[in-house]
Design a protein around this motif. Structure first.
Motif, PDB file in Angstrom:
ATOM      1  N   ALA A  42      35.224  31.683  36.196  1.00 33.58           N
ATOM      2  CA  ALA A  42      35.502  32.874  35.385  1.00 33.58           C
ATOM      3  C   ALA A  42      35.164  32.575  33.925  1.00 33.58           C
ATOM      4  CB  ALA A  42      36.969  33.280  35.513  1.00 33.58           C
ATOM      5  N   THR A  43      34.996  33.604  33.155  1.00 37.27           N
ATOM      6  CA  THR A  43      34.740  33.434  31.720  1.00 37.27           C
ATOM      7  C   THR A  43      36.068  33.287  30.989  1.00 37.27           C
ATOM      8  OG1 THR A  43      34.829  35.798  31.236  1.00 37.27           O
ATOM      9  CG2 THR A  43      32.688  34.890  31.910  1.00 37.27           C
ATOM     10  N   LYS A  44      35.996  32.741  29.780  1.00 40.60           N
ATOM     11  CA  LYS A  44      37.205  32.621  28.967  1.00 40.60           C
ATOM     12  C   LYS A  44      37.785  34.004  28.675  1.00 40.60           C
ATOM     13  CE  LYS A  44      37.458  29.346  25.992  1.00 40.60           C
ATOM     14  NZ  LYS A  44      37.305  28.457  24.807  1.00 40.60           N
ATOM     15  N   GLY A  45      36.902  34.960  28.444  1.00 36.88           N
ATOM     16  CA  GLY A  45      37.355  36.318  28.194  1.00 36.88           C
ATOM     17  C   GLY A  45      38.127  36.895  29.373  1.00 36.88           C
ATOM     18  N   ALA A  46      37.617  36.623  30.585  1.00 32.19           N
ATOM     19  CA  ALA A  46      38.292  37.116  31.782  1.00 32.19           C
ATOM     20  C   ALA A  46      39.662  36.469  31.931  1.00 32.19           C
ATOM     21  CB  ALA A  46      37.441  36.839  33.012  1.00 32.19           C
ATOM     22  N   MET A  47      39.741  35.169  31.630  1.00 35.36           N
ATOM     23  CA  MET A  47      41.025  34.486  31.758  1.00 35.36           C
ATOM     24  C   MET A  47      42.049  35.083  30.798  1.00 35.36           C
ATOM     25  SD  MET A  47      42.048  30.464  31.377  1.00 35.36           S
ATOM     26  CE  MET A  47      41.995  30.536  29.573  1.00 35.36           C
ATOM     27  N   TYR A  48      41.644  35.312  29.549  1.00 37.56           N
ATOM     28  CA  TYR A  48      42.596  35.837  28.575  1.00 37.56           C
ATOM     29  C   TYR A  48      42.844  37.335  28.755  1.00 37.56           C
ATOM     30  CZ  TYR A  48      42.931  31.419  26.145  1.00 37.56           C
ATOM     31  OH  TYR A  48      43.195  30.107  25.841  1.00 37.56           O
ATOM     32  N   PHE A  49      42.021  37.984  29.530  1.00 42.26           N
ATOM     33  CA  PHE A  49      42.312  39.370  29.902  1.00 42.26           C
ATOM     34  C   PHE A  49      43.512  39.423  30.842  1.00 42.26           C
ATOM     35  CE2 PHE A  49      41.857  42.845  32.982  1.00 42.26           C
ATOM     36  CZ  PHE A  49      41.853  43.939  32.132  1.00 42.26           C
ATOM     37  N   HIS A  50      43.573  38.428  31.737  1.00 36.21           N
ATOM     38  CA  HIS A  50      44.640  38.409  32.736  1.00 36.21           C
ATOM     39  C   HIS A  50      45.858  37.611  32.289  1.00 36.21           C
ATOM     40  CE1 HIS A  50      42.408  40.413  35.957  1.00 36.21           C
ATOM     41  NE2 HIS A  50      41.350  39.678  35.623  1.00 36.21           N
ATOM     42  N   PHE A  51      45.664  36.568  31.473  1.00 38.35           N
ATOM     43  CA  PHE A  51      46.757  35.662  31.126  1.00 38.35           C
ATOM     44  C   PHE A  51      46.764  35.391  29.622  1.00 38.35           C
ATOM     45  CE2 PHE A  51      45.148  34.683  35.364  1.00 38.35           C
ATOM     46  CZ  PHE A  51      46.267  34.976  36.125  1.00 38.35           C
TER      47      PHE A  51
END
Length: 221
Positions: A42-51
């Protein structure tokens, strides 16, 4: 919209699964967000979107583990085709299998022994299994499998301590120890101290009537 939601669900699940691998291997403090991202693809952006943070991610792993413990306990408690002690054996056997093969449950075990998550022991998987164990002990007394003077709280506490000790020994002595057989041994010793003679005689003739199967655990997140 439905496709986007499914993609988001899959991405979140992949991140949680990768985080469970990392927490289970490295613990919380030493866990690397970069390694979690690499494992999830996953991208860093995707991770911080969820968590929001590493702690938020760890709590998502804990919550997922609790869901698995709860689903397992409810499924076994609903069994009406078996006596309560056989149901208990099946549930405990499943816990052993999950501790051996389920990375989410393995991560939960690793996280709750760290200072950041000590308080989560009170609401974690062990509490769910403890409540189910007590309920089954009460049923076993009502159905004449445990003696009428047995104490369901003492039964639950002693069994929980025995299982925790067996799991701890795996970490101390490493591989080569079959957790399922050790859990079964602990269960049989505790039951033997409180069971009725009638149940004991049937058990020695017939053995356990329920066990868990790895292929039925649904280990995909």
């Amino acid at each position: 919209m439905a496709r986007q939601q499914e993609r988001a669900r899959r991405t979140r699940a992949a991140i949680i699964r990768s985080a469970a691998v990392e927490f289970g291997k490295s613990g919380y403090a030493a866990a690397s967000l970069n390694r979690i991202l690499e494992g999830s693809r996953a991208t860093k952006g995707a991770m911080y979107f969820h968590f929001d943070s590493k702690e938020d991610l760890a709590r998502a792993v804990l919550d997922t583990a609790i869901e698995r413990y709860r689903a397992s306990a409810e499924r076994w408690l609903a069994r009406t085709d078996l006596g309560p002690l056989d149901v208990l054996h099946g549930m405990i056997d499943e816990m052993a299998l999950r501790l051996q093969h389920d990375i989410i449950v393995q991560a939960e075990y690793r996280l709750i022994i760290e200072p950041d998550f000590y308080r989560d022991v009170q609401t974690g998987g062990s509490r769910i299994i403890g409540r189910a164990t007590r309920a089954l002990a009460v049923r076993a007394m009502e159905q004449g499998q445990l003696r009428a003077d047995a104490d369901p709280d003492r039964f639950t506490r002693t069994l929980a301590a025995a299982l925790a000790g067996q799991r701890y020994l795996i970490d101390v002595f490493g591989g080569g120890i079959d957790l399922r057989s050790r859990f079964q041994e602990a269960l049989e010793v505790v039951i033997d101290s409180m069971s009725t003679q009638e149940w004991a005689e049937k058990f020695h003739s017939n053995g356990w009537q329920a066990s868990a199967r790895l292929e039925e655990l649904g280990l995909g997140i």
